[in-house]
Design an enzyme around this catalytic site. Structure first.
Site, PDB file in Angstrom:
ATOM      1  N   LYS A  70       0.872  -1.156  -0.054  1.00  0.00           N
ATOM      2  CA  LYS A  70      -0.079   0.135   0.089  1.00  0.00           C
ATOM      3  C   LYS A  70       0.665   1.307  -0.009  1.00  0.00           C
ATOM      4  CE  LYS A  70      -4.118  -1.784   2.082  1.00  0.00           C
ATOM      5  NZ  LYS A  70      -5.146  -1.747   3.132  1.00  0.00           N
ATOM      6  N   ASP A 106      -9.715   3.116   1.750  1.00  0.00           N
ATOM      7  CA  ASP A 106     -10.092   2.393   3.117  1.00  0.00           C
ATOM      8  C   ASP A 106     -10.472   3.461   4.282  1.00  0.00           C
ATOM      9  OD1 ASP A 106      -8.925  -0.178   2.871  1.00  0.00           O
ATOM     10  OD2 ASP A 106      -6.949   0.636   2.975  1.00  0.00           O
TER      11      ASP A 106
HETATM   12  P1  NAP Z   1      -0.318  -2.792  11.105  1.00  0.00           P
HETATM   13  O1  NAP Z   1      -0.074  -1.542   9.932  1.00  0.00           O
HETATM   14  O2  NAP Z   1       0.747  -4.000  11.029  1.00  0.00           O
HETATM   15  O3  NAP Z   1      -0.592  -2.050  12.276  1.00  0.00           O
HETATM   16  C1  NAP Z   1      -1.002  -2.997  13.240  1.00  0.00           C
HETATM   17  C2  NAP Z   1      -1.136  -1.934  14.641  1.00  0.00           C
HETATM   18  O4  NAP Z   1      -1.413  -2.943  15.683  1.00  0.00           O
HETATM   19  C3  NAP Z   1       0.336  -1.404  14.949  1.00  0.00           C
HETATM   20  O5  NAP Z   1       0.160  -0.066  15.789  1.00  0.00           O
HETATM   21  C4  NAP Z   1       1.085  -2.444  15.841  1.00  0.00           C
HETATM   22  O6  NAP Z   1       1.620  -2.115  17.003  1.00  0.00           O
HETATM   23  C5  NAP Z   1      -0.300  -3.050  16.491  1.00  0.00           C
HETATM   24  N1  NAP Z   1      -0.020  -4.362  17.247  1.00  0.00           N
HETATM   25  C6  NAP Z   1       0.252  -5.542  16.387  1.00  0.00           C
HETATM   26  N2  NAP Z   1       0.381  -6.341  17.184  1.00  0.00           N
HETATM   27  C7  NAP Z   1       0.143  -6.164  18.216  1.00  0.00           C
HETATM   28  C8  NAP Z   1       0.278  -6.793  19.398  1.00  0.00           C
HETATM   29  N3  NAP Z   1       0.603  -8.010  19.727  1.00  0.00           N
HETATM   30  N4  NAP Z   1       0.079  -6.137  20.673  1.00  0.00           N
HETATM   31  C9  NAP Z   1      -0.364  -4.724  20.623  1.00  0.00           C
HETATM   32  N5  NAP Z   1      -0.170  -4.025  19.530  1.00  0.00           N
HETATM   33  C10 NAP Z   1      -0.023  -4.710  18.402  1.00  0.00           C
HETATM   34  O7  NAP Z   1      -1.801  -3.612  10.348  1.00  0.00           O
HETATM   35  P2  NAP Z   1      -2.878  -2.895   9.593  1.00  0.00           P
HETATM   36  O8  NAP Z   1      -2.900  -3.046   8.250  1.00  0.00           O
HETATM   37  O9  NAP Z   1      -3.259  -1.638  10.329  1.00  0.00           O
HETATM   38  O10 NAP Z   1      -4.160  -3.924   9.967  1.00  0.00           O
HETATM   39  C11 NAP Z   1      -4.528  -3.859  11.561  1.00  0.00           C
HETATM   40  C12 NAP Z   1      -5.870  -4.801  11.589  1.00  0.00           C
HETATM   41  O11 NAP Z   1      -6.906  -4.327  10.830  1.00  0.00           O
HETATM   42  C13 NAP Z   1      -5.656  -6.185  10.758  1.00  0.00           C
HETATM   43  O12 NAP Z   1      -6.507  -7.230  11.683  1.00  0.00           O
HETATM   44  C14 NAP Z   1      -6.376  -6.052   9.745  1.00  0.00           C
HETATM   45  O13 NAP Z   1      -6.898  -7.493   9.230  1.00  0.00           O
HETATM   46  C15 NAP Z   1      -7.401  -5.152   9.812  1.00  0.00           C
HETATM   47  N6  NAP Z   1      -7.773  -4.263   8.632  1.00  0.00           N
HETATM   48  C16 NAP Z   1      -9.294  -4.464   8.263  1.00  0.00           C
HETATM   49  C17 NAP Z   1      -9.821  -3.871   7.348  1.00  0.00           C
HETATM   50  C18 NAP Z   1     -10.866  -3.943   6.746  1.00  0.00           C
HETATM   51  O14 NAP Z   1     -11.299  -3.742   5.604  1.00  0.00           O
HETATM   52  N7  NAP Z   1     -11.920  -4.510   7.733  1.00  0.00           N
HETATM   53  C19 NAP Z   1      -8.674  -2.861   6.561  1.00  0.00           C
HETATM   54  C20 NAP Z   1      -7.428  -2.755   6.813  1.00  0.00           C
HETATM   55  C21 NAP Z   1      -6.928  -3.425   8.099  1.00  0.00           C
HETATM   56  P3  NAP Z   1       3.417  -1.862  16.735  1.00  0.00           P
HETATM   57  O15 NAP Z   1       3.688  -0.904  15.904  1.00  0.00           O
HETATM   58  O16 NAP Z   1       3.827  -1.831  18.294  1.00  0.00           O
HETATM   59  O17 NAP Z   1       3.831  -3.238  16.333  1.00  0.00           O
END
Ligand code: NAP
Length: 284
Positions: A70, A106
């Site tokens: 992305k 998004d």
């Molecule tokens: P990302 O960019 O990897 O960000 C994840 C965030 O969560 C970061 O702030 C990370 O913190 C934190 N995190 C990850 N693992 C953690 C843990 N074990 N404990 C505490 N904090 C944690 O991911 P993303 O793309 O934003 O996606 C996040 C979620 O949204 C996923 O489940 C994805 O499937 C969902 N999503 C859904 C949609 C939809 O259309 N519904 C769209 C996009 C994403 P750190 O930086 O400290 O690792």
């Protein structure tokens, strides 16, 4: 049936086999009687530039971008929409006669889910858990819909501080560790609580962010962007504590519908897309 005139659409990611975008896009395409195909394209990060050039050369009308491309895709485009530039990521490419423009649906999709459920962010206070790509889209969507303030709770607030700083020129945005009294005080005042971390996503469905529901006011709306499972432990405990809840299905449908509209100019049938997605999620 596909013909020589069928226009091509796709979702590009690595991996991408799990993507449900083909299900919801083809449902809307067929329902509207459009002559488009939508496929998945597994592209390794090191092949991204070649893949973008290839889709341009093959005159794809457009494509969605998913993890991990992305942000990196932006470097290979002719133009990036202003909202996508502010968010720092594109999830939709439109090919206008060889000229590639990137968009982010998004953020519009995440807001469609909320607004559709009758939650208007205007003048409200939000708390977000996590600060990755989904959070950036949500923050911008909330700002565009008049949110009063946003507090980002995270396990590593130092890492999140630059993001809060970046968006604080638009409204009050702060970040703090999610296991502090300071954070609990902010939570008590929040009208909207959103989980944007992957905590609770399958297969680790027992995980959830560290929220004590006694700290969340009864009227707060609780949103989790995860859709596998349909109800995370976070959402289930929110519901059991009397909160109105929303999962990530509507965000996925909303972003897909807004992408399809950019490619075709038609307003897709979101109910058809929601039904196709929900069926796929419940029959897996
Ligand atoms: P990302 O960019 O990897 O960000 C994840 C965030 O969560 C970061 O702030 C990370 O913190 C934190 N995190 C990850 N693992 C953690 C843990 N074990 N404990 C505490 N904090 C944690 O991911 P993303 O793309 O934003 O996606 C996040 C979620 O949204 C996923 O489940 C994805 O499937 C969902 N999503 C859904 C949609 C939809 O259309 N519904 C769209 C996009 C994403 P750190 O930086 O400290 O690792």
């Amino acid at each position: 049936m596909f013909t020589g005139k069928t226009k091509n659409l796709a979702v590009m990611g690595w991996p991408v086999a799990h993507s449900l975008s083909p299900v919801l896009q083809m449902a809307a395409i067929q329902q509207a009687g459009l002559d488009y195909a939508y496929i998945t394209l597994p592209v390794r990060p090191e092949d991204l530039e070649d893949a973008v050039k290839g889709l341009r050369a093959m005159q794809f009308r457009g494509w969605n971008i998913t993890i991990p491309h992305k942000q990196a895709t932006m470097a290979y485009l002719d133009e990036v929409d202003e909202d996508a530039r502010i968010i720092g990521a594109v999830n939709t490419i439109v090919n206008e006669d060889g000229r590639l423009k990137g968009y982010n649906t998004d953020f519009t999709g995440s807001m469609w889910g909320l607004l559709n459920r009758g939650f208007d962010p205007d003048g409200k206070k939000a708390v977000l858990l996590g600060a990755g790509g989904a959070a950036r889209a949500l923050i911008w969507g909330l700002i565009k819909h008049g949110i009063d303030s946003i507090c980002i709770g995270a396990r590593n607030p130092a890492k999140v501080a630059p993001l809060a700083q970046e968006f604080s020129k638009y409204t009050k945005v702060e970040s703090m560790h999610w296991e502090t009294d300071e954070f609990r005080a902010v939570l008590r005042d929040a009208d909207l609580l959103i989980n944007t971390t992957p905590l609770g996503m399958a297969p680790k469905t027992e995980a959830m962010p560290p929220v004590d529901w006694a700290d969340v006011k009864a009227s707060a709306f609780v949103y989790d962007v995860i859709y596998t499972p349909l109800e995370t432990m976070f959402l289930r405990t929110a519901r059991e504590n009397g909160h109105e809840t929303l999962n990530g299905e509507a965000m996925l449908v909303g972003q897909g519908a807004d992408s399809l509209k950019l490619w075709t100019g038609i307003e897709p049938d979101r109910a058809v897309m929601s039904h196709a997605l929900h069926t796929a999620l419940t029959t897996k």
